[in-house]
Design an enzyme around this catalytic site. Structure first.
Site, PDB file in Angstrom:
ATOM      1  N   GLY A 156      16.987   3.016 -12.543  1.00  0.00           N
ATOM      2  CA  GLY A 156      16.937   4.483 -12.508  1.00  0.00           C
ATOM      3  C   GLY A 156      16.620   5.018 -11.130  1.00  0.00           C
ATOM      4  CD  GLN A 166      26.513   9.658  -4.430  1.00  0.00           C
ATOM      5  OE1 GLN A 166      27.615   9.156  -4.597  1.00  0.00           O
ATOM      6  NE2 GLN A 166      25.995  10.510  -5.307  1.00  0.00           N
ATOM      7  CG  HIS A 180      21.748   3.207  -8.390  1.00  0.00           C
ATOM      8  ND1 HIS A 180      20.754   3.981  -7.842  1.00  0.00           N
ATOM      9  CD2 HIS A 180      21.180   1.991  -8.616  1.00  0.00           C
ATOM     10  CE1 HIS A 180      19.633   3.283  -7.756  1.00  0.00           C
ATOM     11  NE2 HIS A 180      19.863   2.069  -8.212  1.00  0.00           N
ATOM     12  CE  LYS A 195      17.914  -1.272   0.059  1.00  0.00           C
ATOM     13  NZ  LYS A 195      16.982  -1.563  -0.959  1.00  0.00           N
ATOM     14  CG  ASP A 196      18.322  -5.173  -4.137  1.00  0.00           C
ATOM     15  OD1 ASP A 196      17.159  -5.086  -3.731  1.00  0.00           O
ATOM     16  OD2 ASP A 196      18.977  -4.182  -4.517  1.00  0.00           O
ATOM     17  CG  MET A 234      21.670   5.746   0.116  1.00  0.00           C
ATOM     18  SD  MET A 234      22.808   6.642  -0.941  1.00  0.00           S
ATOM     19  CE  MET A 234      23.443   7.805   0.246  1.00  0.00           C
ATOM     20  CB  SER A 235      16.033   2.197  -1.352  1.00  0.00           C
ATOM     21  OG  SER A 235      14.937   1.813  -2.144  1.00  0.00           O
ATOM     22  CB  SER A 236      14.913   4.069  -6.437  1.00  0.00           C
ATOM     23  OG  SER A 236      16.160   3.710  -6.985  1.00  0.00           O
ATOM     24  NE  ARG A 237      10.045  -0.392  -4.528  1.00  0.00           N
ATOM     25  CZ  ARG A 237      10.861  -1.223  -5.157  1.00  0.00           C
ATOM     26  NH1 ARG A 237      12.125  -1.302  -4.791  1.00  0.00           N
ATOM     27  NH2 ARG A 237      10.420  -1.971  -6.157  1.00  0.00           N
TER      28      ARG A 237
HETATM   29  P1  AMP Z   1      17.785  -0.912  -8.598  1.00  0.00           P
HETATM   30  O1  AMP Z   1      17.904   0.301  -9.446  1.00  0.00           O
HETATM   31  O2  AMP Z   1      17.118  -0.672  -7.290  1.00  0.00           O
HETATM   32  O3  AMP Z   1      17.253  -2.111  -9.350  1.00  0.00           O
HETATM   33  O4  AMP Z   1      19.258  -1.306  -8.190  1.00  0.00           O
HETATM   34  C1  AMP Z   1      20.278  -1.494  -9.144  1.00  0.00           C
HETATM   35  C2  AMP Z   1      21.496  -2.031  -8.446  1.00  0.00           C
HETATM   36  O5  AMP Z   1      21.914  -1.102  -7.447  1.00  0.00           O
HETATM   37  C3  AMP Z   1      21.246  -3.360  -7.739  1.00  0.00           C
HETATM   38  O6  AMP Z   1      22.391  -4.193  -7.926  1.00  0.00           O
HETATM   39  C4  AMP Z   1      21.097  -2.935  -6.296  1.00  0.00           C
HETATM   40  O7  AMP Z   1      21.440  -3.959  -5.378  1.00  0.00           O
HETATM   41  C5  AMP Z   1      22.088  -1.791  -6.220  1.00  0.00           C
HETATM   42  N1  AMP Z   1      21.787  -0.908  -5.095  1.00  0.00           N
HETATM   43  C6  AMP Z   1      20.610  -0.304  -4.820  1.00  0.00           C
HETATM   44  N2  AMP Z   1      20.694   0.375  -3.661  1.00  0.00           N
HETATM   45  C7  AMP Z   1      21.957   0.192  -3.183  1.00  0.00           C
HETATM   46  C8  AMP Z   1      22.664   0.628  -2.025  1.00  0.00           C
HETATM   47  N3  AMP Z   1      22.101   1.389  -1.104  1.00  0.00           N
HETATM   48  N4  AMP Z   1      23.943   0.239  -1.876  1.00  0.00           N
HETATM   49  C9  AMP Z   1      24.529  -0.565  -2.805  1.00  0.00           C
HETATM   50  N5  AMP Z   1      23.922  -1.005  -3.922  1.00  0.00           N
HETATM   51  C10 AMP Z   1      22.654  -0.637  -4.106  1.00  0.00           C
END
Ligand code: AMP
Length: 280
Positions: free
Chosen positions: A31, A35, A37, A150-151, A185-188
């Site tokens: 969640g 962009q 995601h 990203k991960d 981009m990151s949720s954090r």
């Molecule tokens: P998360 O919600 O952070 O667990 O991320 C869910 C998925 O989105 C994971 O596969 C992440 O690697 C991917 N994701 C998160 N941030 C990015 C980003 N900036 N660019 C591409 N994929 C991302």
């Protein structure tokens, strides 16, 4: 977009999709969607007939309790982004649905893939990631599942998990989506103060420099340069490594440099940021 809060509701819809020979794509998330995601959903839409996204803040992958408690939640905006991007079904399970009776499922061994970088600095993190992905794959049995570069270390671990346990699910890597100034981009990022937000571009700019430095300088010198950059900043470097892109073996000067990536993790105040780049 259908919203399924229970496994039963999800399974009923998926059964129908599979009966109609639809190719099912899956995008797991925690969640606070952005962009990055959205690009996973878009990629899934290109390859699949029916796209499932999950939002589940997985407690077993947090090695830091404060990070779990403070993880951003933007439920309404998430649903809007997903419907706009064409997601067909949003699965929002409870913790009990994922881990019935607190059972985390079987344990996995990813060898050296899980002992370096994120694995080293976040003990138990990948065991938690593997537990949730394995459970979600068991429930959804997707044809394709989409993970962000990203991960990157997580992506390789999930590929290994799928190869050994879910051979009918193909893992598709999706490139990193960045803000205009280069910050991944990151949720954090939502939790960064204005000054830290501005300074956080240092991660990406350091990685870009590294691309120029490799070939001109030794890895030892590059690492010293990176440490110097962070010492002159308000961010705290946790690690910087250059590793083989397939095995994640950490490279030293005597190793072959073809097909490698640079990886970085740093704290901006209390917020931990990670990024990586291909050096090939
Ligand atoms: P998360 O919600 O952070 O667990 O991320 C869910 C998925 O989105 C994971 O596969 C992440 O690697 C991917 N994701 C998160 N941030 C990015 C980003 N900036 N660019 C591409 N994929 C991302």
């Amino acid at each position: 977009m259908i919203i399924a809060p229970t496994v039963k509701q999800l399974s009923t819809v998926l059964e129908h999709a599979k009966q109609n020979s639809q190719v099912v794509g899956f995008v797991p998330t925690m969640g606070a969607l952005h962009q990055g995601h959205a690009s996973l959903i878009q990629q899934a839409k290109l390859q699949c007939d029916f796209v499932v996204c999950s939002i589940f803040v997985n407690p077993t992958q947090f090695n830091n309790q404060a990070d779990l408690v403070n993880y951003p939640k933007t439920e309404k905006q998430d649903q809007q982004l997903l419907s706009k991007t064409g997601c067909d079904l949003l699965f929002m399970p409870s913790t009990e649905a994922i881990y019935p009776n607190n059972y985390f499922g079987k344990t996995f061994n990813f060898g050296s893939l899980e002992t370096v970088m994120e694995g080293k600095h976040r003990p138990g993190h990948f065991a938690g990631v593997a537990a949730v992905v394995n459970r979600l794959f068991d429930i959804i049995t997707p044809d394709f599942a989409f993970f962000g570069e990203k991960d990157y270390q997580q992506l390789l671990i999930v590929k290994e998990l799928a190869k050994n346990n879910h051979p009918n699910t193909k893992i598709v890597p999706v490139p990193i989506v960045r803000e205009k100034d280069g910050l991944a981009m990151s949720s954090r990022n939502l939790r960064l103060s204005e000054p830290f937000r501005k300074e956080s571009t240092i991660l990406y700019h350091t990685l870009l420099q590294c691309k120029n430095w490799l070939g001109k300088h030794s890895i030892k010198t590059i690492k010293e340069k990176v440490v110097d950059i962070f010492e002159d900043s308000n961010l705290e470097l946790e690690y910087f490594e250059i590793a083989n892109a397939n095995t994640l073996n950490i490279l030293s000067d005597k190793d072959e440099k073809a097909n490698c990536r640079a990886f970085i993790a740093a704290y901006a105040g209390k917020i931990r940021l990670i990024d990586n780049i291909s050096l090939s």
